[in-house]
Design a protein around this motif. Structure first.
Motif, PDB file in Angstrom:
ATOM      1  N   LEU A  45      42.236  50.833  59.571  1.00  0.00           N
ATOM      2  CA  LEU A  45      40.990  50.992  58.826  1.00  0.00           C
ATOM      3  C   LEU A  45      40.930  52.377  58.217  1.00  0.00           C
ATOM      4  CD1 LEU A  45      38.639  49.475  61.540  1.00  0.00           C
ATOM      5  CD2 LEU A  45      39.434  48.310  59.479  1.00  0.00           C
ATOM      6  N   GLU A  46      40.188  52.515  57.105  1.00  0.00           N
ATOM      7  CA  GLU A  46      40.024  53.799  56.446  1.00  0.00           C
ATOM      8  C   GLU A  46      38.606  54.304  56.631  1.00  0.00           C
ATOM      9  OE1 GLU A  46      41.126  53.505  52.371  1.00  0.00           O
ATOM     10  OE2 GLU A  46      43.148  52.811  52.795  1.00  0.00           O
ATOM     11  N   PHE A  47      38.489  55.587  57.014  1.00  0.00           N
ATOM     12  CA  PHE A  47      37.201  56.235  57.197  1.00  0.00           C
ATOM     13  C   PHE A  47      37.189  57.525  56.375  1.00  0.00           C
ATOM     14  CE2 PHE A  47      38.031  53.790  61.005  1.00  0.00           C
ATOM     15  CZ  PHE A  47      36.819  53.204  61.314  1.00  0.00           C
ATOM     16  N   ALA A  48      36.285  57.612  55.401  1.00  0.00           N
ATOM     17  CA  ALA A  48      36.123  58.831  54.627  1.00  0.00           C
ATOM     18  C   ALA A  48      35.084  59.705  55.332  1.00  0.00           C
ATOM     19  CB  ALA A  48      35.663  58.510  53.209  1.00  0.00           C
ATOM     20  N   VAL A  49      35.460  60.938  55.644  1.00  0.00           N
ATOM     21  CA  VAL A  49      34.609  61.849  56.414  1.00  0.00           C
ATOM     22  C   VAL A  49      33.851  62.769  55.471  1.00  0.00           C
ATOM     23  CG1 VAL A  49      34.556  63.629  58.197  1.00  0.00           C
ATOM     24  CG2 VAL A  49      36.275  61.788  58.306  1.00  0.00           C
ATOM     25  N   SER A  50      32.526  62.827  55.638  1.00  0.00           N
ATOM     26  CA  SER A  50      31.704  63.772  54.886  1.00  0.00           C
ATOM     27  C   SER A  50      30.919  64.633  55.854  1.00  0.00           C
ATOM     28  CB  SER A  50      30.723  63.042  53.959  1.00  0.00           C
ATOM     29  OG  SER A  50      31.401  62.349  52.935  1.00  0.00           O
ATOM     30  N   HIS A  51      31.084  65.944  55.766  1.00  0.00           N
ATOM     31  CA  HIS A  51      30.284  66.865  56.564  1.00  0.00           C
ATOM     32  C   HIS A  51      28.850  66.790  56.057  1.00  0.00           C
ATOM     33  CE1 HIS A  51      29.461  71.273  57.903  1.00  0.00           C
ATOM     34  NE2 HIS A  51      29.135  70.413  58.860  1.00  0.00           N
ATOM     35  N   ALA A  52      27.894  66.533  56.944  1.00  0.00           N
ATOM     36  CA  ALA A  52      26.504  66.315  56.559  1.00  0.00           C
ATOM     37  C   ALA A  52      25.573  67.057  57.507  1.00  0.00           C
ATOM     38  CB  ALA A  52      26.182  64.821  56.553  1.00  0.00           C
ATOM     39  N   PRO A  53      25.589  68.406  57.499  1.00  0.00           N
ATOM     40  CA  PRO A  53      24.761  69.172  58.432  1.00  0.00           C
ATOM     41  C   PRO A  53      23.273  69.003  58.165  1.00  0.00           C
ATOM     42  CG  PRO A  53      25.709  70.609  56.762  1.00  0.00           C
ATOM     43  CD  PRO A  53      26.349  69.261  56.582  1.00  0.00           C
ATOM     44  N   GLY A  54      22.496  69.351  59.154  1.00  0.00           N
ATOM     45  CA  GLY A  54      21.041  69.245  59.056  1.00  0.00           C
ATOM     46  C   GLY A  54      20.448  68.763  60.363  1.00  0.00           C
TER      47      GLY A  54
ATOM     48  N   GLY B 176      27.392  70.376  62.808  1.00  0.00           N
ATOM     49  CA  GLY B 176      28.641  69.646  62.629  1.00  0.00           C
ATOM     50  C   GLY B 176      28.474  68.159  62.411  1.00  0.00           C
ATOM     51  N   SER B 177      27.300  67.706  62.007  1.00  0.00           N
ATOM     52  CA  SER B 177      27.103  66.275  61.758  1.00  0.00           C
ATOM     53  C   SER B 177      28.011  65.800  60.629  1.00  0.00           C
ATOM     54  CB  SER B 177      25.648  65.984  61.372  1.00  0.00           C
ATOM     55  OG  SER B 177      24.773  66.157  62.455  1.00  0.00           O
ATOM     56  N   VAL B 178      28.553  64.600  60.796  1.00  0.00           N
ATOM     57  CA  VAL B 178      29.369  63.976  59.756  1.00  0.00           C
ATOM     58  C   VAL B 178      28.958  62.523  59.601  1.00  0.00           C
ATOM     59  CG1 VAL B 178      31.348  65.475  60.252  1.00  0.00           C
ATOM     60  CG2 VAL B 178      31.219  63.188  61.302  1.00  0.00           C
ATOM     61  N   THR B 179      29.353  61.943  58.476  1.00  0.00           N
ATOM     62  CA  THR B 179      29.249  60.500  58.286  1.00  0.00           C
ATOM     63  C   THR B 179      30.648  59.942  58.111  1.00  0.00           C
ATOM     64  OG1 THR B 179      29.043  60.599  55.868  1.00  0.00           O
ATOM     65  CG2 THR B 179      27.002  60.729  57.168  1.00  0.00           C
ATOM     66  N   PHE B 180      30.791  58.653  58.406  1.00  0.00           N
ATOM     67  CA  PHE B 180      32.045  57.936  58.201  1.00  0.00           C
ATOM     68  C   PHE B 180      31.785  56.783  57.240  1.00  0.00           C
ATOM     69  CE2 PHE B 180      32.285  59.544  62.620  1.00  0.00           C
ATOM     70  CZ  PHE B 180      33.367  60.408  62.475  1.00  0.00           C
ATOM     71  N   ARG B 181      32.461  56.799  56.101  1.00  0.00           N
ATOM     72  CA  ARG B 181      32.274  55.755  55.090  1.00  0.00           C
ATOM     73  C   ARG B 181      33.519  54.886  55.020  1.00  0.00           C
ATOM     74  NH1 ARG B 181      33.857  55.857  49.980  1.00  0.00           N
ATOM     75  NH2 ARG B 181      34.107  58.138  50.038  1.00  0.00           N
ATOM     76  N   MET B 182      33.313  53.582  55.113  1.00  0.00           N
ATOM     77  CA  MET B 182      34.393  52.612  55.002  1.00  0.00           C
ATOM     78  C   MET B 182      34.263  51.877  53.676  1.00  0.00           C
ATOM     79  SD  MET B 182      34.459  50.976  58.842  1.00  0.00           S
ATOM     80  CE  MET B 182      35.984  50.101  58.452  1.00  0.00           C
ATOM     81  N   PRO B 183      35.318  51.838  52.870  1.00  0.00           N
ATOM     82  CA  PRO B 183      35.230  51.172  51.562  1.00  0.00           C
ATOM     83  C   PRO B 183      35.054  49.674  51.709  1.00  0.00           C
ATOM     84  CG  PRO B 183      37.501  51.734  52.064  1.00  0.00           C
ATOM     85  CD  PRO B 183      36.661  52.370  53.132  1.00  0.00           C
TER      86      PRO B 183
END
Length: 228
Positions: free
Chosen positions: A128-137, A141-148
């Motif tokens: 599987l593919e997971f695109a990592v985006s750093h999303a602080p707030g 160190g919060s991140v999201t994982f986006r799968m196409p």
């Protein structure tokens, strides 16, 4: 694709097991407080073999079961470097008044193999593919994982505590910052297609389109863009 999720522990944190299909390798997302048994039950039910644990952030309600889960299956845990310290010292991440009632029943620490997430990185795990985006707030160190998406499967965003149905993550704990979480929402969430599914959605599944239309935070961020 198979996504098996369940709420765990005193905080009802959503833990997910994601695999191409039953009987295959899987990725475990956010095994938090009292999640270890639920993880084992889901692995048996769907005949899955874990290859990694990935963490949206370091709060104890999302990482409390990382050590037993990683240890039982000899797999690494992935976390953003800004939140890594919380695995060993959770009180610094959530505050003494919130954390103390449960500290006595938790075993904290790092698993043997910890790998650090980077903004914009692409993880390929269990096929599987997971695109990592750093999303602080919510945390630094919060991140999201986006799968196409593919064929009739929509794109999926594992948002951690950045975005929920009708709400966003708390910013009143150490490392939280309201202006920063709004910037993360604008950068990470607003550009996504309306059909993108957001997990978790608290007690309901939601989409970016629904949140853009009804969530007061995303509506407020989108309004200036519509006027440009």
């Amino acid at each position: 694709m198979l996504i098996a999720g369940f709420p765990a522990g005193a905080w009802g944190t959503n833990c997910y097991l994601v695999a191409p299909a039953a009987g295959e390798e899987c990725v475990i997302i956010d095994p938090g407080h009292q999640a270890a048994q639920g993880v084992e039950d889901a692995l048996r039910k769907h005949r899955l073999k874990p290859v990694a644990v990935v963490l949206t952030h370091g709060h104890i309600d999302h990482v409390a079961s990382v050590v037993p889960v990683c240890g039982a299956h000899d797999v690494p845990a992935w976390i953003h470097p800004a939140d890594r310290f919380m695995m060993s010292d959770p009180e610094k991440g959530i505050g003494r008044s919130i954390g103390m009632p449960l500290m006595g029943e938790l075993t904290v620490g790092e698993p043997d193999d910890v790998k650090e997430l980077a903004d914009g990185s692409e993880l390929t795990l269990a096929g599987l593919e997971f695109a990592v985006s750093h999303a602080p707030g919510h945390t630094k160190g919060s991140v999201t994982f986006r799968m196409p998406g593919a064929a009739d499967i929509p794109q999926i965003l594992f948002s951690g505590d950045l975005l929920f149905a009708g709400s966003i993550g708390r910013t009143d704990m150490p490392g939280g910052d309201h202006a920063e979480i709004l910037e993360s929402l604008a950068r990470v969430c607003l550009p996504l297609d309306d059909s993108t599914v957001v997990l978790p959605g608290h007690n309901e599944q939601t989409t970016i389109g629904r949140e853009r239309a009804t969530n007061p935070y995303l509506r407020g961020l989108a309004a200036p863009r519509r006027g440009m």
